[in-house]
Design a protein around this motif. Sequence first.
Motif, PDB file in Angstrom:
ATOM      1  N   ASP A   1      -0.925  16.640  -2.545  1.00  0.00           N
ATOM      2  CA  ASP A   1       0.042  15.583  -2.247  1.00  0.00           C
ATOM      3  C   ASP A   1      -0.148  14.447  -3.236  1.00  0.00           C
ATOM      4  OD1 ASP A   1       1.284  16.855  -0.156  1.00  0.00           O
ATOM      5  OD2 ASP A   1       0.271  15.722   1.426  1.00  0.00           O
ATOM      6  N   ILE A   2       0.918  13.715  -3.506  1.00  0.00           N
ATOM      7  CA  ILE A   2       0.850  12.573  -4.416  1.00  0.00           C
ATOM      8  C   ILE A   2       1.428  11.349  -3.715  1.00  0.00           C
ATOM      9  CG2 ILE A   2       3.070  13.137  -5.485  1.00  0.00           C
ATOM     10  CD1 ILE A   2       1.906  12.037  -8.129  1.00  0.00           C
ATOM     11  N   SER A   3       0.850  10.184  -3.970  1.00  0.00           N
ATOM     12  CA  SER A   3       1.285   8.941  -3.324  1.00  0.00           C
ATOM     13  C   SER A   3       1.125   7.799  -4.314  1.00  0.00           C
ATOM     14  CB  SER A   3       0.458   8.681  -2.058  1.00  0.00           C
ATOM     15  OG  SER A   3       0.904   7.536  -1.385  1.00  0.00           O
ATOM     16  N   LEU A   4       2.263   7.288  -4.820  1.00  0.00           N
ATOM     17  CA  LEU A   4       2.212   6.265  -5.867  1.00  0.00           C
ATOM     18  C   LEU A   4       2.761   4.920  -5.429  1.00  0.00           C
ATOM     19  CD1 LEU A   4       3.339   8.320  -9.017  1.00  0.00           C
ATOM     20  CD2 LEU A   4       1.032   7.965  -8.106  1.00  0.00           C
ATOM     21  N   PHE A   5       3.048   4.741  -4.141  1.00  0.00           N
ATOM     22  CA  PHE A   5       3.651   3.473  -3.696  1.00  0.00           C
ATOM     23  C   PHE A   5       2.699   2.297  -3.883  1.00  0.00           C
ATOM     24  CE2 PHE A   5       5.069   0.243  -0.713  1.00  0.00           C
ATOM     25  CZ  PHE A   5       6.433   0.210  -0.965  1.00  0.00           C
ATOM     26  N   GLY A   6       1.432   2.518  -3.640  1.00  0.00           N
ATOM     27  CA  GLY A   6       0.426   1.466  -3.792  1.00  0.00           C
ATOM     28  C   GLY A   6      -0.939   2.106  -3.775  1.00  0.00           C
ATOM     29  N   SER A   7      -1.936   1.331  -3.430  1.00  0.00           N
ATOM     30  CA  SER A   7      -3.283   1.878  -3.296  1.00  0.00           C
ATOM     31  C   SER A   7      -3.344   2.810  -2.085  1.00  0.00           C
ATOM     32  CB  SER A   7      -4.287   0.727  -3.117  1.00  0.00           C
ATOM     33  OG  SER A   7      -5.560   1.225  -2.786  1.00  0.00           O
ATOM     34  N   ILE A   8      -4.040   3.935  -2.234  1.00  0.00           N
ATOM     35  CA  ILE A   8      -4.256   4.833  -1.097  1.00  0.00           C
ATOM     36  C   ILE A   8      -5.404   4.274  -0.269  1.00  0.00           C
ATOM     37  CG2 ILE A   8      -4.977   7.154  -0.397  1.00  0.00           C
ATOM     38  CD1 ILE A   8      -3.520   8.249  -2.832  1.00  0.00           C
ATOM     39  N   GLU A   9      -5.068   3.840   0.951  1.00  0.00           N
ATOM     40  CA  GLU A   9      -6.039   3.214   1.839  1.00  0.00           C
ATOM     41  C   GLU A   9      -6.570   4.228   2.855  1.00  0.00           C
ATOM     42  OE1 GLU A   9      -7.035   0.096   1.383  1.00  0.00           O
ATOM     43  OE2 GLU A   9      -5.612  -0.261  -0.243  1.00  0.00           O
ATOM     44  N   ARG A  10      -7.568   3.800   3.625  1.00  0.00           N
ATOM     45  CA  ARG A  10      -8.235   4.714   4.552  1.00  0.00           C
ATOM     46  C   ARG A  10      -7.280   5.382   5.547  1.00  0.00           C
ATOM     47  NH1 ARG A  10     -13.637   5.609   6.331  1.00  0.00           N
ATOM     48  NH2 ARG A  10     -13.626   6.647   8.369  1.00  0.00           N
ATOM     49  N   PRO A  11      -6.330   4.651   6.180  1.00  0.00           N
ATOM     50  CA  PRO A  11      -5.440   5.348   7.126  1.00  0.00           C
ATOM     51  C   PRO A  11      -4.673   6.504   6.485  1.00  0.00           C
ATOM     52  CG  PRO A  11      -5.276   2.977   7.427  1.00  0.00           C
ATOM     53  CD  PRO A  11      -6.087   3.193   6.191  1.00  0.00           C
TER      54      PRO A  11
END
Length: 507
Positions: free
Chosen positions: A232-242
């Motif tokens: 999976d990829i997530s570029l909206f912002g920093s990947i946080e613990r939740p």
Amino acid sequence: MPNEIQSLLQDFGPGLTSDLISVLVENGLSSAAARKRIQRAEDDYSRMSGLRFEKNARFIYLTEQYGSRQFWDKFEKACYGSGKSYWGALTTLKAKGGVVPLSHFPRVAGTPAARKGQLSPARVLERLKAVNVLEEFEEGERAYVRYRPFFLGIENMAVSLANEIAESVALEGIKDWARRIGFGSFGKFAIRGDEQPPQVAGITWDLTAPSYIRPLVSVSQKGVKPGFLVCDISLFGSIERPEAEAFLRKCDLASAPVGMPSIMPMIVGHVFSSDALELLKGKGILAITLRNLFGEELAQALRELVVMLTDMGARASVNPDHLLKVMNSLTQIEGGSSNLRGALFELVIGSLVKDVENGYLKTGDRRQDLVSGRKAEIDVQLDRGEQAGVLVIECKAKNANSRVSESDIRKWYGDRVPLIYSILTNGGSYKGKPFRFELWSNGDFSASGLKWLTEQPLVMDGYTVGWRDGKALKQYADKAKNTSLRTMLNDYYFHSPLRRVTANPSS
């Protein structure tokens, strides 16, 4: 005077009936008596009807508490403790800015499409819509899902759409990288946006591939069984613990059924918080930044892509050299150039017309018609002053050998032009100015579409209509003072040979 249950809800805030039962038991009641007391007081509180949590608990609240920050915090806490399928979907959706295309929701939900004892993505969406937590809506020709309490309107919409494009480009690069190093079978990668969605164990991911890396392979009398790379990829912002926790839950669900193939999970982002990174690495997850994958130049270019797609083209229009630099960087990614060319075409065209004609430029402006309530995106809008008026351009980026279809031409002429004209003139600021609407493409127009268009009236009440195909656009681009604009169009948009000149004579 409030009764006991109302007082508890005032003191502790909204919550699950199971939590209130625990408080009453601590105050001396038996579980059965506490449950009865809550049932008898049901006229004094509200509940999220149709949304059941573990052990048949319900989320209850006082009417005046609904919609407050405390209300949504308590709701998410209830989901985290007793409704992980809901919590995982909401957490991942929020991490993407609160809105995603409807087709992407199964990836966001992270639950199996059909497994006994588990809520499917469709059921999660259905239940959260029923209690007004999630909402479906249409923007242009696509359907979307948004988290109502979190969604911040047009700004988040623009950023989410820009990140979707950046993620699509990056996924092509991840696919190429993983194929080259042998993480997955070369010709069997599935990626978000493919006709067949990338699924493993009934769960949707952004990228998957069967893998014959030795730790993932199992051998039996039936032969060799591969494992799977899932990403999976997530570029909206920093990947946080939740978000990291939600991804881990997804991986656990994929590994849970007996006999399922082994998986090698990977999550990719711009940056990870220290808590998220520690959690993911501690569970054996590949947590990789774009910088580690592609190097600083490409990672920075993907960030710049999002900026350019969300600032209405202001930076692109004043700095075409920077736009060219970003395009040169990102087209190094194998397979990503097709997504990129289409996404940036309106920025290139906007910068071009501003360079040639001057004026005040807007690109990608999303507006709503005050008369019909319908929405439209205005690709390029150049206000050239009182005499020259407003030029509005619809952009159609085409790959080699592709043409603007007759249906696209008819829709632009018969629907988009009158709608955008209504949007711009009913607001008052452009009333009385001459309007020119044009359809521009770097490719050809279909013969039937062009024939139909030439048979239509080109001068209407309040505006005129015209068009440019690739060859006419190339002639126009020769007027550009900035060489980067000509270079971008020549390198990334013009195809040879171009078979027909179809600039409208009065354009």
